[in-house]
Scaffold this active site. Structure first.
Site, mmCIF file in Angstrom:
data_model
loop_
_atom_site.group_PDB
_atom_site.id
_atom_site.type_symbol
_atom_site.label_atom_id
_atom_site.label_comp_id
_atom_site.label_asym_id
_atom_site.label_seq_id
_atom_site.Cartn_x
_atom_site.Cartn_y
_atom_site.Cartn_z
ATOM 1 N N HIS A 60 20.941 1.583 20.806
ATOM 2 C CA HIS A 60 20.673 2.788 21.603
ATOM 3 C C HIS A 60 19.613 2.498 22.655
ATOM 4 O O HIS A 60 18.919 1.480 22.589
ATOM 5 C CB HIS A 60 20.273 3.972 20.705
ATOM 6 N N HIS A 62 16.544 3.195 23.663
ATOM 7 C CA HIS A 62 15.091 3.373 23.586
ATOM 8 C C HIS A 62 14.446 2.003 23.799
ATOM 9 O O HIS A 62 14.985 0.975 23.383
ATOM 10 C CB HIS A 62 14.676 3.931 22.220
ATOM 11 N N ASP A 64 12.107 0.360 22.402
ATOM 12 C CA ASP A 64 11.869 -0.538 21.260
ATOM 13 C C ASP A 64 13.176 -1.142 20.738
ATOM 14 O O ASP A 64 13.160 -1.891 19.765
ATOM 15 C CB ASP A 64 11.090 0.165 20.129
ATOM 16 N N HIS A 65 14.302 -0.856 21.440
ATOM 17 C CA HIS A 65 15.595 -1.439 21.052
ATOM 18 C C HIS A 65 16.303 -2.149 22.209
ATOM 19 O O HIS A 65 17.097 -3.057 21.973
ATOM 20 C CB HIS A 65 16.511 -0.361 20.463
ATOM 21 N N HIS A 142 20.445 10.578 17.218
ATOM 22 C CA HIS A 142 19.140 10.089 17.665
ATOM 23 C C HIS A 142 19.066 10.202 19.187
ATOM 24 O O HIS A 142 19.419 9.260 19.908
ATOM 25 C CB HIS A 142 18.976 8.621 17.229
HETATM 26 ZN ZN ZN Z 1 13.237 2.724 17.322
HETATM 27 ZN ZN ZN Z 2 15.032 5.146 18.919
#
Ligand code: ZN
Ligand code: ZN
Length: 246
Positions: A60, A62, A64-65, A142
């Site tokens: 996804h 975000h 941090d990904h 999410h």
């Molecule tokens: Zn995350």
């Molecule tokens: Zn996330």
């Protein structure tokens, strides 16, 4: 296949862990599952060569990904001097979000590439084959500006499934069922959020998930404070730098 945890952290740097990224070396290809902002640093620490990466499977959008992709591109162009193609898979709109992020950080970094950098978008529960790896995406819960996915991989005859970030949804048993390894985010300990999983919920659904091994990752401060309560007969706990052979 060998799975190496480059980063098992959340967005907030809890426990000093790096952002989410898993490195997989299989007979068909070498790839990353997620590429959080700190991924290139984590790879250097572990002696993993970014030149070896054939593909990146993003859950996804975000930071941090997927926030590590601009540095992977930078390395490919100026340090590794890559000529081999790289494929990135992700939710609808991933290329536009990547270009926006990369151009904000390093202007003009996405133009005049020395190699083919291709984006492929997921379609709900439609198996996708990339570099000899089959991945099936399942939409989860999410909010991240694009549909978020859990991913179920077929690698060297083994099944590895990953929740990405998500609140509990019943579909997770389909993602996890019979998997040789189910990697589950576990942001909270006993607080149930609509957009993240917690240990109590995962433990309550353990039989229903029906995976052979379960690895808990993406632990926030609240979960890390209770990590000694994890039932180790059921779960493994992720750590940066840890390797698993399947
Ligand atoms: Zn995350
Ligand atoms: Zn996330």
């Amino acid at each position: 296949m060998r799975l190496t945890i480059i980063g098992c952290g959340d967005a907030f740097g809890a426990g000093g862990n790096l952002h989410t990224s898993f490195h997989v070396r299989s007979s068909a290809s070498t790839f990353l599952i997620d590429c959080g902002a700190s991924t290139l640093i984590g790879m250097r620490r572990l002696g993993l060569d970014p030149k070896d990466i054939d593909a990146v499977f993003v859950t996804h959008l975000h930071g941090d990904h997927f926030g590590g992709l601009p540095w992977l591109l930078l390395d490919a162009q100026f340090a590794s001097k890559r000529t081999r193609p790289m494929i990135v898979t992700g939710p609808k709109g991933i290329e536009a979000r990547f270009v926006k992020a990369a151009e904000a950080l390093y202007p003009n970094s996405t133009t005049a590439k020395s190699f083919k950098f291709t984006f492929v978008e997921y379609e709900e529960q439609k198996p996708l084959e990339v570099g000899g790896i089959t991945v099936t995406p399942f939409e989860v819960k999410h909010p991240s500006g694009a549909p978020p996915y859990a991913l179920r991989f077929s690698i060297d005859g083994k099944v590895v499934a990953f929740t990405g970030d998500t609140g509990w949804i019943d579909r997770l048993d389909k993602v996890a069922h019979g998997a040789d390894l189910f990697i589950s985010e576990c942001f909270q300990y006993d607080v149930t959020l609509p957009i993240h999983l917690d240990y109590k919920t995962i433990d309550a659904n353990y039989d229903r998930l029906g995976a052979k091994q379960v690895l808990l990752t993406h632990m926030g401060e609240a979960m890390l404070a209770h990590v000694d309560k994890v039932d180790l007969s059921r779960f493994m706990v992720a750590q940066d730098g840890m390797t698993l052979d399947l």
